[in-house]
Scaffold this motif. Structure first.
Motif, short mmCIF file in Angstrom:
data_model
loop_
_atom_site.label_atom_id
_atom_site.label_comp_id
_atom_site.label_asym_id
_atom_site.label_seq_id
_atom_site.Cartn_x
_atom_site.Cartn_y
_atom_site.Cartn_z
N ASP A 130 48.37 91.38 20.07
CA ASP A 130 47.98 91.50 21.48
C ASP A 130 46.93 92.58 21.63
O ASP A 130 47.20 93.76 21.46
CB ASP A 130 49.21 91.83 22.33
N VAL A 171 51.84 89.75 29.10
CA VAL A 171 50.39 89.90 29.12
C VAL A 171 49.72 88.54 29.16
O VAL A 171 48.92 88.24 30.05
CB VAL A 171 49.90 90.71 27.92
N ARG A 172 50.02 87.70 28.21
CA ARG A 172 49.35 86.41 28.10
C ARG A 172 50.11 85.36 28.90
O ARG A 172 51.19 84.92 28.51
CB ARG A 172 49.24 86.00 26.64
N MET A 173 49.52 84.96 30.01
CA MET A 173 50.12 83.95 30.88
C MET A 173 49.01 83.07 31.42
O MET A 173 47.85 83.48 31.49
CB MET A 173 50.87 84.62 32.04
N TYR A 222 45.30 93.33 24.40
CA TYR A 222 45.08 93.63 25.80
C TYR A 222 45.91 94.81 26.31
O TYR A 222 45.84 95.15 27.49
CB TYR A 222 45.42 92.40 26.65
N THR A 226 54.60 92.85 25.34
CA THR A 226 53.52 92.45 24.44
C THR A 226 54.02 92.24 23.03
O THR A 226 55.16 92.52 22.71
CB THR A 226 52.41 93.52 24.45
N THR A 243 53.87 83.46 36.06
CA THR A 243 52.42 83.69 36.02
C THR A 243 52.11 85.02 36.70
O THR A 243 52.93 85.57 37.45
CB THR A 243 51.65 82.59 36.77
N GLY A 244 50.90 85.54 36.44
CA GLY A 244 50.49 86.77 37.08
C GLY A 244 50.39 86.64 38.59
O GLY A 244 50.74 87.56 39.34
N ASP A 279 46.24 86.84 34.15
CA ASP A 279 47.01 87.44 33.07
C ASP A 279 47.71 88.72 33.54
O ASP A 279 47.54 89.17 34.67
CB ASP A 279 46.14 87.69 31.84
N ASP A 317 55.96 83.90 30.91
CA ASP A 317 55.80 82.46 30.99
C ASP A 317 56.78 81.73 30.07
O ASP A 317 56.79 80.50 30.04
CB ASP A 317 54.37 82.03 30.69
#
Length: 220
Positions: free
Chosen positions: A90, A58-60, A92, A85, A38-39, A64, A12
């Motif tokens: 992180d 990962v974070r979006m 996740y 990541t 985005t995912g 995600d 992102d």
């Protein structure tokens, strides 16, 4: 000529994508075939463009990277996924590896190292670097998930004593050559043991074998 590795960049942050895109432009064996922020876009473009490797944040916003990885890697002929990541914060990554990722990249890695990692994953191997990767997997593997915890991963009872030794060494980040040297066997024999572990433990690649080793308590 060697076929190009087709890469889908998912992040992102446009600057992250731009940095990779510019660097890959100077690498004749790598080609960016698409970008997503985005995912959800990643899933759509992965189906549409059929890249060899997806570099996945990962974070979006919205879907995600963990959920997207699970969808992207499902089914035959799926692309390989490298999760992008930040090691320090992180939480996740372990979930992403469970979802089918073949490894991970740390955002502060040198760009040349990221390109090398893409090539490793595209070749069918997984990114299990001694130190950083093992520390990361160990941290998240030690965190219990909700619900009952099985005493051993499915299929471990079918693993022979020698295969258990091999699995332990895979969990410690050793290559096939290093395993062969440690156990005083040939490299071909070590490779055969690892191949059987893939089948018996239903593991996609070495990253998932590392996870199985930690789940089984073979690696402290």
């Amino acid at each position: 000529m060697t076929p190009q590795i087709r890469v889908l960049l998912v992040d992102d942050q446009p600057l992250v994508r731009a940095g990779l895109r510019v660097l890959m432009a100077d690498s004749p064996d790598l080609a960016v075939v698409g970008e997503a922020g985005t995912g959800g876009e990643a899933v759509r473009l992965a189906r549409e463009l059929r890249p060899d490797v997806v570099v996945m944040d990962v974070r979006m916003p919205g879907m995600d990277g963990i959920e997207a990885t699970g969808i992207v890697t499902a089914g035959p002929g799926a692309p390989r996924v490298l999760v992008l990541t930040t090691f320090d914060d992180d939480e996740y990554v372990y979930g992403a590896l469970r979802s089918g990722a073949s490894g991970f990249l740390v955002k502060d890695m040198a760009l040349d190292d990221i390109l090398a990692a893409i090539r490793v994953v595209a070749s069918g191997d997984a990114l299990i670097a001694p130190g950083v990767t093992r520390r990361l997997i160990a941290e998240f593997a030690a965190r219990p998930e909700p619900g009952p915890v099985p005493t051993a991963p499915t299929g471990l009872t079918a693993v022979t004593a020698r295969e258990r030794e091999v699995l332990t060494l895979v969990g410690r980040g050793l290559s096939n050559g290093e395993i062969a040297e440690r156990l005083h066997i040939s490299a071909a024999t070590a490779k055969a043991h690892v191949a059987r572990l893939f089948t018996k433990l239903d593991a996609r690649d070495r990253v998932q074998l590392v996870i199985r080793a930690y789940e089984a308590g073979l690696v402290p």
